[in-house]
Design an enzyme around this catalytic site. Structure first.
Site, short mmCIF file in Angstrom:
data_model
loop_
_atom_site.label_atom_id
_atom_site.label_comp_id
_atom_site.label_asym_id
_atom_site.label_seq_id
_atom_site.Cartn_x
_atom_site.Cartn_y
_atom_site.Cartn_z
N CYS A 116 -7.41 -79.97 -83.73
CA CYS A 116 -7.51 -78.43 -83.65
C CYS A 116 -6.05 -77.81 -84.14
O CYS A 116 -6.42 -76.65 -84.75
CB CYS A 116 -7.73 -77.84 -82.26
SG CYS A 116 -8.91 -78.74 -81.27
N HIS A 261 -7.25 -70.47 -83.29
CA HIS A 261 -8.36 -71.45 -83.58
C HIS A 261 -9.34 -71.09 -82.46
O HIS A 261 -9.17 -70.63 -81.56
CB HIS A 261 -7.66 -73.05 -82.91
CG HIS A 261 -8.57 -73.81 -82.48
ND1 HIS A 261 -9.45 -74.56 -83.45
CD2 HIS A 261 -8.70 -74.45 -81.62
CE1 HIS A 261 -10.52 -75.16 -82.92
NE2 HIS A 261 -9.86 -75.56 -81.68
N ASN A 291 -16.85 -74.55 -82.53
CA ASN A 291 -15.52 -74.86 -82.57
C ASN A 291 -15.66 -75.96 -83.60
O ASN A 291 -16.28 -77.04 -83.59
CB ASN A 291 -14.97 -75.65 -81.37
CG ASN A 291 -13.69 -76.18 -81.30
OD1 ASN A 291 -13.18 -76.29 -82.51
ND2 ASN A 291 -13.06 -76.48 -80.33
O1 UT7 Z 1 -10.83 -77.18 -79.52
C1 UT7 Z 1 -10.43 -78.19 -78.57
C2 UT7 Z 1 -9.84 -77.74 -77.60
N1 UT7 Z 1 -10.82 -77.57 -76.61
C3 UT7 Z 1 -10.94 -76.39 -75.58
O2 UT7 Z 1 -10.36 -75.72 -75.77
C4 UT7 Z 1 -12.04 -76.50 -74.53
C5 UT7 Z 1 -11.36 -76.17 -73.30
N2 UT7 Z 1 -12.21 -76.25 -72.16
C6 UT7 Z 1 -13.35 -75.34 -72.00
O3 UT7 Z 1 -13.47 -74.90 -72.97
C7 UT7 Z 1 -14.40 -75.86 -70.99
O4 UT7 Z 1 -13.64 -76.44 -70.00
C8 UT7 Z 1 -15.74 -76.20 -71.08
C9 UT7 Z 1 -16.39 -75.04 -71.83
C10 UT7 Z 1 -15.62 -77.28 -71.92
C11 UT7 Z 1 -16.63 -76.32 -69.81
O5 UT7 Z 1 -16.35 -75.40 -68.80
P1 UT7 Z 1 -16.08 -75.80 -67.46
O6 UT7 Z 1 -16.17 -74.52 -66.74
O7 UT7 Z 1 -14.96 -76.44 -67.37
O8 UT7 Z 1 -17.51 -76.71 -67.02
P2 UT7 Z 1 -17.33 -78.05 -66.41
O9 UT7 Z 1 -17.03 -79.13 -67.49
O10 UT7 Z 1 -16.67 -78.05 -65.14
O11 UT7 Z 1 -18.93 -78.17 -66.03
C12 UT7 Z 1 -19.41 -77.53 -64.93
C13 UT7 Z 1 -20.82 -78.01 -64.71
C14 UT7 Z 1 -21.19 -79.37 -64.45
O12 UT7 Z 1 -22.12 -79.41 -63.36
P3 UT7 Z 1 -21.59 -79.52 -62.19
O13 UT7 Z 1 -20.94 -80.65 -61.94
O14 UT7 Z 1 -20.95 -78.42 -61.59
O15 UT7 Z 1 -22.98 -79.74 -61.33
C15 UT7 Z 1 -21.47 -79.89 -65.64
O16 UT7 Z 1 -22.12 -81.00 -65.61
O17 UT7 Z 1 -21.63 -77.53 -66.02
C16 UT7 Z 1 -22.33 -78.75 -66.31
N3 UT7 Z 1 -22.26 -78.84 -67.67
C17 UT7 Z 1 -23.63 -78.42 -68.52
N4 UT7 Z 1 -24.54 -77.60 -67.96
C18 UT7 Z 1 -25.25 -77.10 -68.97
C19 UT7 Z 1 -21.61 -79.41 -68.56
N5 UT7 Z 1 -22.18 -79.22 -69.92
C20 UT7 Z 1 -23.08 -78.64 -69.72
C21 UT7 Z 1 -24.36 -77.99 -70.62
N6 UT7 Z 1 -25.17 -77.47 -70.20
N7 UT7 Z 1 -23.99 -78.13 -72.14
#
Ligand code: UT7
Length: 334
Positions: A116, A261, A291
């Site tokens: 990134c 970014h 992204n």
């Molecule tokens: O450029 C590279 C650098 N990357 C970043 O800067 C990314 C930084 N992180 C983020 O942007 C966030 O952490 C994410 C957008 C990736 C994820 O958001 P989050 O609020 O941290 O969600 P999570 O991973 O904790 O997932 C929450 C829930 C989970 O379900 P449970 O365990 O709460 O039942 C996941 O299984 O959302 C579920 N989930 C989804 N649901 C629907 C994960 N992916 C999806 C999806 N659609 N695509």
């Protein structure tokens, strides 16, 4: 003798024609438009078309646009710096593939693998070559094909909804004008987090780099500790911008345009709030492209320039954070 500075004289971009909306993704995996928009701000992204787009072919298109806008020909370029985590081949890098596709001379070409932060690292490398007097005109590119790294399935949904494909390029030229061009770049890493956002295979650590078994177990998919990446991004984006400002004795309110970014709209909003930037000073296009890793900043820069948001004399701040962890910033007097 005063040291030359480097300034951007042409910007270009290319994104594949294939638009993939959140709605399209709901048909092939267990996800919803609401989840994706709420968590990331992404509405659609571009996916490459096999046989048409490659990392190097997209870089060619972005380069041609940047060269034309800079009034340069490929023969005028002295060096290529190519940022990508998704090069066409494992080796050689995509820099040489770009070199052979346009009538460049037999100039040097390096690939930068800092994910990134790749574009800012690439810009900084090019800037040092110009400042040292070794080269006068350098092409800096960021290009990625990522839609085939992530799996478009339920088990791959946490990452595959976030990333997209595309390319951006700039022509960087030596200038003797004072207080113009790249004022400073700041580069950082903390390798203790290497495995918090990474793709292990096919790496060189194991005797067998790749097996069908790995594929079945999902071991060929990237891993991201999303929450940890998010938290660290909120810390390091503002910090690295402030570090750059302090070096050149400027302050946050001096910045005319902030081009981060495009990792997540929520990250951009939080950083914007922390640095007190009004909306008109921040570029965000993640809703349309997702992204695109090393391509995200040059694409956003190109669009901002096309939209007339960048004027002569403006102070532009670039910043990135991601896999490594690596983070970086650049201040540019346009
Ligand atoms: O450029 C590279 C650098 N990357 C970043 O800067 C990314 C930084 N992180 C983020 O942007 C966030 O952490 C994410 C957008 C990736 C994820 O958001 P989050 O609020 O941290 O969600 P999570 O991973 O904790 O997932 C929450 C829930 C989970 O379900 P449970 O365990 O709460 O039942 C996941 O299984 O959302 C579920 N989930 C989804 N649901 C629907 C994960 N992916 C999806 C999806 N659609 N695509």
């Amino acid at each position: 003798m005063t040291m030359p500075a480097s300034k951007i004289t042409g910007v270009g971009m290319y994104v594949p024609d294939n638009v993939v909306t959140n709605e399209d993704l709901t048909k092939i995996m267990d996800t919803t438009n609401e989840w994706i928009v709420e968590r990331t701000g992404i509405k659609e992204r571009r996916f490459f078309e096999e046989g048409k787009d490659t990392v190097s072919s997209m870089a060619v298109a972005a380069t041609e646009m940047a060269l034309e806008r800079a009034g340069k020909k490929p023969e005028d370029i002295d060096f290529i710096v190519f940022a990508t985590l998704s090069s066409d081949y494992n080796f050689p890098g995509s820099g040489v593939l770009l070199q052979r596709k346009l009538p460049f001379r037999n100039i040097g070409a390096i690939d930068i693998r800092t994910q990134c932060s790749g574009f800012i690292y690439a810009l900084s490398v090019a800037d040092q070559f110009i400042k040292s007097g070794m080269y006068k005109t350098i092409l800096v590119v960021g290009s990625e094909v990522q839609s085939n790294v992530f799996e478009l399935t339920d088990r791959g949904r946490n990452l595959s909804v976030i990333f997209g494909d595309g390319a951006g390029a700039v022509v960087l030229e030596a200038t003797n004008e004072t207080n113009k061009g790249i004022l400073t770049t700041k580069l950082h890493s903390d390798g203790k987090f290497a495995e918090e956002l990474y793709l292990e295979h096919p790496g060189s650590r194991r005797k067998v780099r790749f097996s069908p078994d790995m594929m079945e177990k999902g071991e060929l998919l990237p891993y991201m500790n999303g929450k940890l990446v998010f938290m660290n991004a909120l810390k390091y984006f503002p910090e690295v911008v402030r570090e750059a400002l302090a070096e050149v004795n400027l302050k946050e309110s001096d910045i005319d345009l902030f081009i981060p970014h495009q990792a997540n709209a929520r990250i951009t909003q939080a950083v914007q709030k922390e640095l007190n930037f009004p909306d008109e000073k921040v570029v965000s296009n993640i809703d349309r492209y997702g992204n695109t890793t090393a391509a995200s900043i040059p694409i956003a820069l190109c669009e901002a320039w096309q939209d007339g948001r960048i004027k002569e004399g403006d102070l532009i701040a670039l910043a990135a954070f991601g896999s490594g962890f690596l983070w970086a910033s650049a201040l540019i007097r346009w």
